[in-house]
Motif scaffolding. Sequence first.
Motif, PDB file in Angstrom:
ATOM      1  N   VAL A 145       0.859  -1.177   0.000  1.00 25.60           N
ATOM      2  CA  VAL A 145       0.000   0.000   0.000  1.00 25.60           C
ATOM      3  C   VAL A 145       0.897   1.229   0.000  1.00 25.60           C
ATOM      4  CG1 VAL A 145      -1.825   1.254   1.219  1.00 25.60           C
ATOM      5  CG2 VAL A 145      -1.766  -1.239   1.311  1.00 25.60           C
ATOM      6  N   LYS A 146       0.812   2.000  -1.068  1.00 21.25           N
ATOM      7  CA  LYS A 146       1.646   3.207  -1.150  1.00 21.25           C
ATOM      8  C   LYS A 146       0.994   4.313  -0.331  1.00 21.25           C
ATOM      9  CE  LYS A 146       2.661   6.857  -4.358  1.00 21.25           C
ATOM     10  NZ  LYS A 146       2.490   7.365  -5.714  1.00 21.25           N
ATOM     11  N   ILE A 147       1.716   4.795   0.664  1.00 24.33           N
ATOM     12  CA  ILE A 147       1.119   5.829   1.517  1.00 24.33           C
ATOM     13  C   ILE A 147       1.894   7.154   1.438  1.00 24.33           C
ATOM     14  CG2 ILE A 147       0.142   4.132   3.111  1.00 24.33           C
ATOM     15  CD1 ILE A 147       2.339   5.002   5.144  1.00 24.33           C
ATOM     16  N   GLN A 148       3.022   7.151   0.726  1.00 24.80           N
ATOM     17  CA  GLN A 148       3.839   8.372   0.699  1.00 24.80           C
ATOM     18  C   GLN A 148       4.533   8.460  -0.653  1.00 24.80           C
ATOM     19  OE1 GLN A 148       7.378   8.653   0.674  1.00 24.80           O
ATOM     20  NE2 GLN A 148       7.381  10.847   1.054  1.00 24.80           N
ATOM     21  N   GLY A 165       9.586  14.326  -6.990  1.00 23.51           N
ATOM     22  CA  GLY A 165       9.051  15.574  -6.445  1.00 23.51           C
ATOM     23  C   GLY A 165       9.069  15.626  -4.933  1.00 23.51           C
ATOM     24  N   HIS A 166       8.302  16.558  -4.392  1.00 20.38           N
ATOM     25  CA  HIS A 166       8.327  16.827  -2.946  1.00 20.38           C
ATOM     26  C   HIS A 166       7.456  15.829  -2.176  1.00 20.38           C
ATOM     27  CE1 HIS A 166      10.478  20.471  -3.846  1.00 20.38           C
ATOM     28  NE2 HIS A 166       9.601  20.708  -4.801  1.00 20.38           N
ATOM     29  N   ILE A 167       7.667  15.836  -0.857  1.00 16.13           N
ATOM     30  CA  ILE A 167       6.960  14.824  -0.058  1.00 16.13           C
ATOM     31  C   ILE A 167       5.449  15.103  -0.002  1.00 16.13           C
ATOM     32  CG2 ILE A 167       8.879  14.082   1.405  1.00 16.13           C
ATOM     33  CD1 ILE A 167       7.805  15.987   3.541  1.00 16.13           C
ATOM     34  N   ARG A 168       4.689  14.035  -0.052  1.00 11.36           N
ATOM     35  CA  ARG A 168       3.241  14.121   0.076  1.00 11.36           C
ATOM     36  C   ARG A 168       2.714  12.766   0.556  1.00 11.36           C
ATOM     37  NH1 ARG A 168       5.540  14.123  -4.817  1.00 11.36           N
ATOM     38  NH2 ARG A 168       4.601  12.924  -6.518  1.00 11.36           N
ATOM     39  N   SER A 169       1.608  12.794   1.261  1.00  7.02           N
ATOM     40  CA  SER A 169       1.158  11.581   1.957  1.00  7.02           C
ATOM     41  C   SER A 169      -0.306  11.268   1.685  1.00  7.02           C
ATOM     42  CB  SER A 169       1.323  11.754   3.471  1.00  7.02           C
ATOM     43  OG  SER A 169       2.548  12.369   3.765  1.00  7.02           O
ATOM     44  N   GLY A 186      -9.298 -10.877   1.291  1.00  4.17           N
ATOM     45  CA  GLY A 186      -8.571 -12.051   1.792  1.00  4.17           C
ATOM     46  C   GLY A 186      -7.112 -11.817   2.143  1.00  4.17           C
ATOM     47  N   TYR A 187      -6.604 -10.605   1.931  1.00  2.00           N
ATOM     48  CA  TYR A 187      -5.199 -10.355   2.281  1.00  2.00           C
ATOM     49  C   TYR A 187      -5.015 -10.372   3.795  1.00  2.00           C
ATOM     50  CZ  TYR A 187      -3.916  -9.056  -2.455  1.00  2.00           C
ATOM     51  OH  TYR A 187      -3.659  -9.079  -3.798  1.00  2.00           O
ATOM     52  N   LYS A 188      -3.896 -10.948   4.218  1.00  2.00           N
ATOM     53  CA  LYS A 188      -3.618 -11.040   5.656  1.00  2.00           C
ATOM     54  C   LYS A 188      -2.537 -10.042   6.072  1.00  2.00           C
ATOM     55  CE  LYS A 188      -6.014 -14.868   6.645  1.00  2.00           C
ATOM     56  NZ  LYS A 188      -5.594 -16.228   6.551  1.00  2.00           N
ATOM     57  N   GLU A 189      -1.743  -9.613   5.096  1.00  2.00           N
ATOM     58  CA  GLU A 189      -0.593  -8.767   5.433  1.00  2.00           C
ATOM     59  C   GLU A 189      -0.533  -7.573   4.490  1.00  2.00           C
ATOM     60  OE1 GLU A 189       3.136 -10.896   6.021  1.00  2.00           O
ATOM     61  OE2 GLU A 189       4.200  -9.248   5.047  1.00  2.00           O
ATOM     62  N   VAL A 190      -0.242  -6.390   5.055  1.00  2.78           N
ATOM     63  CA  VAL A 190      -0.012  -5.233   4.182  1.00  2.78           C
ATOM     64  C   VAL A 190       1.371  -4.672   4.473  1.00  2.78           C
ATOM     65  CG1 VAL A 190      -2.408  -4.521   3.779  1.00  2.78           C
ATOM     66  CG2 VAL A 190      -1.207  -3.650   5.781  1.00  2.78           C
ATOM     67  N   VAL A 191       2.005  -4.179   3.419  1.00  4.60           N
ATOM     68  CA  VAL A 191       3.314  -3.534   3.562  1.00  4.60           C
ATOM     69  C   VAL A 191       3.121  -2.067   3.205  1.00  4.60           C
ATOM     70  CG1 VAL A 191       5.741  -3.561   2.872  1.00  4.60           C
ATOM     71  CG2 VAL A 191       4.400  -5.672   2.758  1.00  4.60           C
ATOM     72  N   LEU A 192       3.351  -1.193   4.185  1.00  2.00           N
ATOM     73  CA  LEU A 192       3.200   0.237   3.919  1.00  2.00           C
ATOM     74  C   LEU A 192       4.481   0.712   3.247  1.00  2.00           C
ATOM     75  CD1 LEU A 192       1.566   1.415   7.274  1.00  2.00           C
ATOM     76  CD2 LEU A 192       0.466   0.539   5.199  1.00  2.00           C
ATOM     77  N   THR A 193       4.300   1.376   2.114  1.00  2.00           N
ATOM     78  CA  THR A 193       5.483   1.721   1.343  1.00  2.00           C
ATOM     79  C   THR A 193       5.436   3.162   0.842  1.00  2.00           C
ATOM     80  OG1 THR A 193       6.843   0.937  -0.469  1.00  2.00           O
ATOM     81  CG2 THR A 193       4.520   0.753  -0.818  1.00  2.00           C
ATOM     82  N   GLY A 194       6.603   3.698   0.535  1.00  2.00           N
ATOM     83  CA  GLY A 194       6.688   5.073   0.041  1.00  2.00           C
ATOM     84  C   GLY A 194       8.099   5.331  -0.447  1.00  2.00           C
ATOM     85  N   ILE A 195       8.317   6.497  -1.019  1.00  2.00           N
ATOM     86  CA  ILE A 195       9.661   6.829  -1.505  1.00  2.00           C
ATOM     87  C   ILE A 195      10.562   7.146  -0.309  1.00  2.00           C
ATOM     88  CG2 ILE A 195      10.986   8.523  -2.865  1.00  2.00           C
ATOM     89  CD1 ILE A 195       9.349   6.532  -4.583  1.00  2.00           C
ATOM     90  N   ASN A 196      10.042   7.901   0.631  1.00  2.00           N
ATOM     91  CA  ASN A 196      10.755   8.156   1.885  1.00  2.00           C
ATOM     92  C   ASN A 196       9.720   8.033   3.002  1.00  2.00           C
ATOM     93  OD1 ASN A 196      12.178   9.108   4.067  1.00  2.00           O
ATOM     94  ND2 ASN A 196      13.341  10.568   2.843  1.00  2.00           N
TER      95      ASN A 196
END
Length: 433
Positions: A145-148, A165-169, A186-196
């Motif tokens: 899941v892209k959060i940033q 570009g600049h940071i945004r969330s 049905g997903y059991k696991e999420v990975v929070l991901t972003g550039i920074n």
Amino acid sequence: MKIYYYTFGCKVNQYETENLRQKLSSQGYETVNEPGCADICIINTCTVTARSDSKFKQLLHRIKRAAPDSMIVVTGCFAQAFPEKAHELDGCHIITGTSKQEIPLLIQEYLRDKKPIIRIGKHEKGEAFQPMENKPSAAKTRAYVKIQDGCDQYCSYCIIPYARGHIRSKPIDELKKEVQGLARGGYKEVVLTGINLCCYGKDFVDGTRLVDAVEAACEVQGIERVRLSSMEPEMLLDEDIELMSRLEKLCPQFHLSLQSGCDKTLKKMNRKYTCAQYKELCLKLRRAFPDCVITTDVMVGFAGETDEDFMQTMEFVKEIGFERVHIFPYSVRKGTAAEKFDGQVQKQVKQQRAQQLEKVCGQIRREFLLSNVGRKVKVLFEKEKGDGFHRGYTMNYTPVAVKQTNDCSWRWQTRTVTITGVEGDFCIAQAEE
Ligand code: SF4
């Protein structure tokens, strides 16, 4: 119409391709696995190293040969960071940057006008996080899941701030809605991901931080595990560690980008921490999460890195005892500060250093895997590969394989197993009776 997708680079790029695929599928486009069967080929590029650029160009060449009549769409970091080079690409029909929202419309435009389109927007300060929500797709265990997005750090070697570009969330309510949808699928696991990732929330005025996003994801019913992707060490504060250590669903696996174990090199890289501070952070994490695994990235052969500097990095890597290290040789990125640095290291020396470090890290990894023998661990099993094993990961991302049984219900199940040995990069385990 049929579309072939190819994605280079990080999990953020993978997430964005999947988002685009889902949008285009909802408009009736079919996904195919071979460029030769496609009417449209979409390449999502990465430009983190010179190698990424050359791999992209090789693929483009192959696709043009395999699918000479297809429409070729190039998108992503390469085009955004180097628009002048993107303009020189031959035989592409649509070229866009990192903003991929318009691609469905651009495809329509090309089909109508039959004129090549190059539309690379500029990233502006204060731009909003592009709304994106991935739905559950092919049955899998883990979803990203892209959060940033964006980065304002400007490490001297890195081209990414120019591409992203600049940071945004992503607002917390949107994050929660997406994770709820994934849990329903049905997903059991999420990975929070972003550039920074650690910059999550810095663009909000209400003080929301990464730990709030983690908490929100952990609250979603049906999600058993929340994992974090790569983080910048200087941004993980004591209070965040304290708060996160109370979240039972948070996986104790931390990928803390190191880059170098030599203070002089870190300073030249414009990294914002010293080796001593990095080590202190690892100690704090290991205290707060006793079963945690710390992984990292190390760049070898940065401009001005002497043999002695490299040896310091080797010693530091041994001292921390990273459970896994991603090693890559430095490559000059045009437009970055380091492009003009003196003391560029010869390719052959970089390769030798990478091999030397790989050897040391391989030994540490093996010792880590062996240290698990005899332990009882909980493993979330994934889709079988048909090689006679059930495979999955523990909370701290230790890979575990169990000889396949007739019982087919292991997929997407969390089971307790006992580790009995190590084979390759997997711990071998036996099921509880
Ligand atoms: S923190 Fe540094 S290395 Fe990471 S994306 Fe930003 S500029 Fe690049």
